[in-house]
Design a protein around this motif. Structure first.
Motif, PDB file in Angstrom:
ATOM      1  N   ASN A  44       0.837  -1.207   0.000  1.00 38.11           N
ATOM      2  CA  ASN A  44       0.000   0.000   0.000  1.00 38.11           C
ATOM      3  C   ASN A  44       0.866   1.249   0.000  1.00 38.11           C
ATOM      4  O   ASN A  44       0.589   2.204  -0.737  1.00 38.11           O
ATOM      5  N   TYR A  45       1.883   1.269   0.842  1.00 34.29           N
ATOM      6  CA  TYR A  45       2.742   2.448   0.939  1.00 34.29           C
ATOM      7  C   TYR A  45       3.529   2.684  -0.349  1.00 34.29           C
ATOM      8  O   TYR A  45       3.764   3.825  -0.737  1.00 34.29           O
ATOM      9  N   LYS A  46       3.936   1.618  -1.028  1.00 32.87           N
ATOM     10  CA  LYS A  46       4.631   1.780  -2.305  1.00 32.87           C
ATOM     11  C   LYS A  46       3.720   2.479  -3.306  1.00 32.87           C
ATOM     12  O   LYS A  46       4.132   3.411  -3.998  1.00 32.87           O
ATOM     13  N   PHE A  47       2.469   2.013  -3.390  1.00 36.73           N
ATOM     14  CA  PHE A  47       1.533   2.637  -4.318  1.00 36.73           C
ATOM     15  C   PHE A  47       1.225   4.077  -3.909  1.00 36.73           C
ATOM     16  O   PHE A  47       1.037   4.949  -4.758  1.00 36.73           O
ATOM     17  N   MET A  48       1.175   4.347  -2.616  1.00 46.15           N
ATOM     18  CA  MET A  48       0.920   5.716  -2.160  1.00 46.15           C
ATOM     19  C   MET A  48       2.050   6.655  -2.571  1.00 46.15           C
ATOM     20  O   MET A  48       1.806   7.784  -3.014  1.00 46.15           O
ATOM     21  N   PHE A  49       3.285   6.213  -2.433  1.00 43.71           N
ATOM     22  CA  PHE A  49       4.406   7.054  -2.829  1.00 43.71           C
ATOM     23  C   PHE A  49       4.454   7.255  -4.348  1.00 43.71           C
ATOM     24  O   PHE A  49       4.792   8.332  -4.825  1.00 43.71           O
TER      25      PHE A  49
ATOM     26  N   ILE B 266       1.326  12.991  -8.659  1.00 49.43           N
ATOM     27  CA  ILE B 266       0.656  14.254  -8.356  1.00 49.43           C
ATOM     28  C   ILE B 266       1.667  15.402  -8.337  1.00 49.43           C
ATOM     29  O   ILE B 266       1.438  16.461  -8.933  1.00 49.43           O
ATOM     30  N   ALA B 267       2.803  15.193  -7.687  1.00 55.22           N
ATOM     31  CA  ALA B 267       3.835  16.238  -7.618  1.00 55.22           C
ATOM     32  C   ALA B 267       4.377  16.567  -9.010  1.00 55.22           C
ATOM     33  O   ALA B 267       4.547  17.747  -9.358  1.00 55.22           O
ATOM     34  N   LEU B 268       4.613  15.551  -9.821  1.00 57.42           N
ATOM     35  CA  LEU B 268       5.112  15.780 -11.177  1.00 57.42           C
ATOM     36  C   LEU B 268       4.089  16.550 -12.006  1.00 57.42           C
ATOM     37  O   LEU B 268       4.445  17.446 -12.774  1.00 57.42           O
ATOM     38  N   GLY B 269       2.813  16.219 -11.835  1.00 56.86           N
ATOM     39  CA  GLY B 269       1.770  16.947 -12.557  1.00 56.86           C
ATOM     40  C   GLY B 269       1.738  18.413 -12.195  1.00 56.86           C
ATOM     41  O   GLY B 269       1.624  19.282 -13.063  1.00 56.86           O
TER      42      GLY B 269
ATOM     43  N   MET C 276      -3.810  15.378 -16.429  1.00 57.57           N
ATOM     44  CA  MET C 276      -4.004  13.931 -16.501  1.00 57.57           C
ATOM     45  C   MET C 276      -3.080  13.206 -15.519  1.00 57.57           C
ATOM     46  O   MET C 276      -3.469  12.209 -14.916  1.00 57.57           O
ATOM     47  N   LEU C 277      -1.864  13.699 -15.351  1.00 62.03           N
ATOM     48  CA  LEU C 277      -0.954  13.106 -14.372  1.00 62.03           C
ATOM     49  C   LEU C 277      -1.482  13.280 -12.946  1.00 62.03           C
ATOM     50  O   LEU C 277      -1.381  12.360 -12.128  1.00 62.03           O
ATOM     51  N   VAL C 278      -2.054  14.434 -12.663  1.00 62.08           N
ATOM     52  CA  VAL C 278      -2.610  14.676 -11.331  1.00 62.08           C
ATOM     53  C   VAL C 278      -3.789  13.733 -11.081  1.00 62.08           C
ATOM     54  O   VAL C 278      -3.889  13.104 -10.021  1.00 62.08           O
ATOM     55  N   LEU C 279      -4.679  13.607 -12.056  1.00 61.94           N
ATOM     56  CA  LEU C 279      -5.824  12.696 -11.901  1.00 61.94           C
ATOM     57  C   LEU C 279      -5.379  11.246 -11.792  1.00 61.94           C
ATOM     58  O   LEU C 279      -5.938  10.468 -11.005  1.00 61.94           O
ATOM     59  N   LEU C 280      -4.367  10.865 -12.557  1.00 62.74           N
ATOM     60  CA  LEU C 280      -3.822   9.511 -12.463  1.00 62.74           C
ATOM     61  C   LEU C 280      -3.234   9.268 -11.076  1.00 62.74           C
ATOM     62  O   LEU C 280      -3.433   8.206 -10.485  1.00 62.74           O
ATOM     63  N   GLY C 281      -2.552  10.270 -10.547  1.00 65.62           N
ATOM     64  CA  GLY C 281      -1.992  10.151  -9.197  1.00 65.62           C
ATOM     65  C   GLY C 281      -3.069   9.970  -8.146  1.00 65.62           C
ATOM     66  O   GLY C 281      -2.940   9.161  -7.227  1.00 65.62           O
TER      67      GLY C 281
END
Length: 83
Positions: free
Chosen positions: A20-25, A31-34, A64-69
């Motif tokens: 879970n934590y891997k997917f969260m990071f 989100i940060a890249l977006g 789209m990167l933010v929404l994907l995040g």
């Protein structure tokens, strides 16, 4: 003897698993890249228009990167780490 069992039962455990934590990071990184890709494009002179604010990167790719995040974050929260 009963106190020892209660102390063992009350030991702190993480709510989520390692997966879970891997997917969260990964989601936070998306989100940060977006938001980083969305930034910039302004003009130093307010009388000059800079058409870079309407580039593909800022209008399509970054949101789209933010929404994907955010989607990855929801998946990470709902993921059952025991399976």
């Amino acid at each position: 003897m009963g106190e020892q069992k209660q102390k063992d039962a009350n030991k702190s455990q993480f709510i989520f698993g390692k997966k879970n934590y891997k997917f969260m990071f990964i989601g936070l990184a998306c989100i940060a890249l977006g938001f980083i890709l969305m930034s910039g494009g302004g003009s130093d002179d307010p009388n000059v228009f800079n058409p870079d604010i309407f580039s593909f990167r800022r209008i399509r790719l970054a949101p789209m990167l933010v929404l994907l995040g955010f989607g990855i974050e929801m998946y990470a929260i709902l993921l059952n780490p025991e399976k």
